[in-house]
Design an enzyme around this catalytic site. Structure first.
Site, short mmCIF file in Angstrom:
data_model
loop_
_atom_site.label_atom_id
_atom_site.label_comp_id
_atom_site.label_asym_id
_atom_site.label_seq_id
_atom_site.Cartn_x
_atom_site.Cartn_y
_atom_site.Cartn_z
CG ASP A 298 -4.50 -97.34 43.32
OD1 ASP A 298 -5.91 -97.78 43.38
OD2 ASP A 298 -3.84 -97.47 42.06
C1 SPV Z 1 -3.64 -94.83 38.08
O1 SPV Z 1 -3.00 -93.76 38.08
O2 SPV Z 1 -4.42 -95.04 39.32
C2 SPV Z 1 -3.14 -95.96 37.62
C3 SPV Z 1 -1.79 -95.92 36.85
O3 SPV Z 1 -3.81 -96.84 37.21
S1 SPV Z 1 -0.91 -97.03 37.89
O4 SPV Z 1 -0.81 -96.25 39.16
O5 SPV Z 1 0.44 -96.99 37.17
O6 SPV Z 1 -1.41 -98.10 38.05
MG MG Z 2 -5.32 -96.95 38.65
#
Ligand code: SPV
Ligand code: MG
Length: 288
Positions: free
Chosen positions: A58
């Site tokens: 991510d």
């Molecule tokens: C997501 O679920 O992509 C979020 C929450 O932004 S976190 O993974 O905690 O950043």
């Molecule tokens: Mg996120």
């Protein structure tokens, strides 16, 4: 074209009642449907889940179009609102304007944008998490609100101040500035193991706009407790993805080891339930 008729509620309408809004994360239409069927009032189109579904970190690797396609497919399958996690807004002020136009055109009426520098990294990764200047993020928020066309469009401003290691005062300062810039709600994220930081934030918050939290690392704080403390929306961002990984792994392992699926048949959904999720009966009616 899906033949099902869906009544859409907006996040704005859901929050306006004062009732707690609970959202859960998803990365595709099937996952979003399961969130809705479980009773959640909203679906969180998670950047973490959407990236993980591609076996990618991510880390702003996917493009806006890829995130939008995933979110729009989720919204098409649901009557509850999808809250799209739009990370940093995918670039500068103009990217934010483009993002709002594209998301609205695709039927998404709620987005959450965070105050980190592009490219961002997931909040739970041990790295720097550099923040944008408060004024620069305000500019992006103002721009987003300026270009929105629908009255229902709802902009959540997320601060990563606590994730960055800055204190509650900085988080409060930023959220006040974001509300002033037109944000419809603020999301204050924390990676602490207890809700203490968030509780301190809430004691200092004047409630000018609703507060959203993501209690991934402090799961013992219940939705009702959070609501009583002043939280308006709770996001269970990735539990469904984690459940999915664990149960699929377990099921496949068993089938492979036993040489048949007999041992798992009672633990997996029957094909008839998949038909239901596909809306098969309605499709067959349409054909008839
Ligand atoms: C997501 O679920 O992509 C979020 C929450 O932004 S976190 O993974 O905690 O950043
Ligand atoms: Mg996120």
């Amino acid at each position: 074209m899906a033949p099902r008729v869906r009544t859409r509620t907006s996040l704005r309408a859901a929050l306006s009642t004062g009732a707690l809004v609970r959202a859960a994360g998803a990365h595709n239409a099937l996952g979003a449907s399961l969130v809705e069927q479980a009773g959640f009032e909203a679906v969180w189109a998670s950047s973490f889940e959407t990236s993980a579904a591609r076996c990618l970190p991510d880390a702003s690797l996917l493009t806006m179009s890829e995130y939008l396609e995933a979110a729009a497919q989720m919204q098409a399958a649901c009557s509850v609102p999808v809250v799209a996690d739009v990370d940093t807004g995918y670039g500068g002020v103009l990217n934010v304007a483009h993002m709002v136009r594209e998301y609205e055109a695709a039927g998404i009426t709620a987005v959450a944008m965070e105050d980190k520098v592009f490219p961002k990294m997931n909040s739970f990764v041990a790295t720097e998490h550099a923040l944008l200047d408060t004024a620069e993020f305000q500019h992006r928020l103002r721009t987003a609100k300026e270009v929105q066309t629908g009255a229902e469009f709802f902009l959540i401003a997320r601060t990563e101040a606590l994730i960055n290691g800055l204190g509650t005062e900085e988080a409060l300062h930023r959220c006040r500035a974001y509300a002033e810039a037109g944000a419809d709600a603020v999301l204050v994220h924390s990676k602490a193991r207890t809700p203490a930081q968030i509780q301190e934030f809430l004691r200092g918050w004047d409630r000018r706009v609703p507060v959203v939290i993501v209690p991934t690392t402090y799961p013992d704080w219940s939705a009702d407790e959070a609501h009583a403390a002043g939280v308006s929306m709770v996001i269970y961002a990735n539990q469904a993805l984690r459940a999915n990984v664990q149960s699929v792994r377990q099921t496949l392992r068993t089938i492979y080891q036993k040489g048949s699926s007999t041992g798992v048949e009672h633990d997996i959904a029957p094909v008839s339930e998949i038909f239901e999720l596909q809306g098969l009966a309605q499709w067959m009616e349409l054909e008839a």
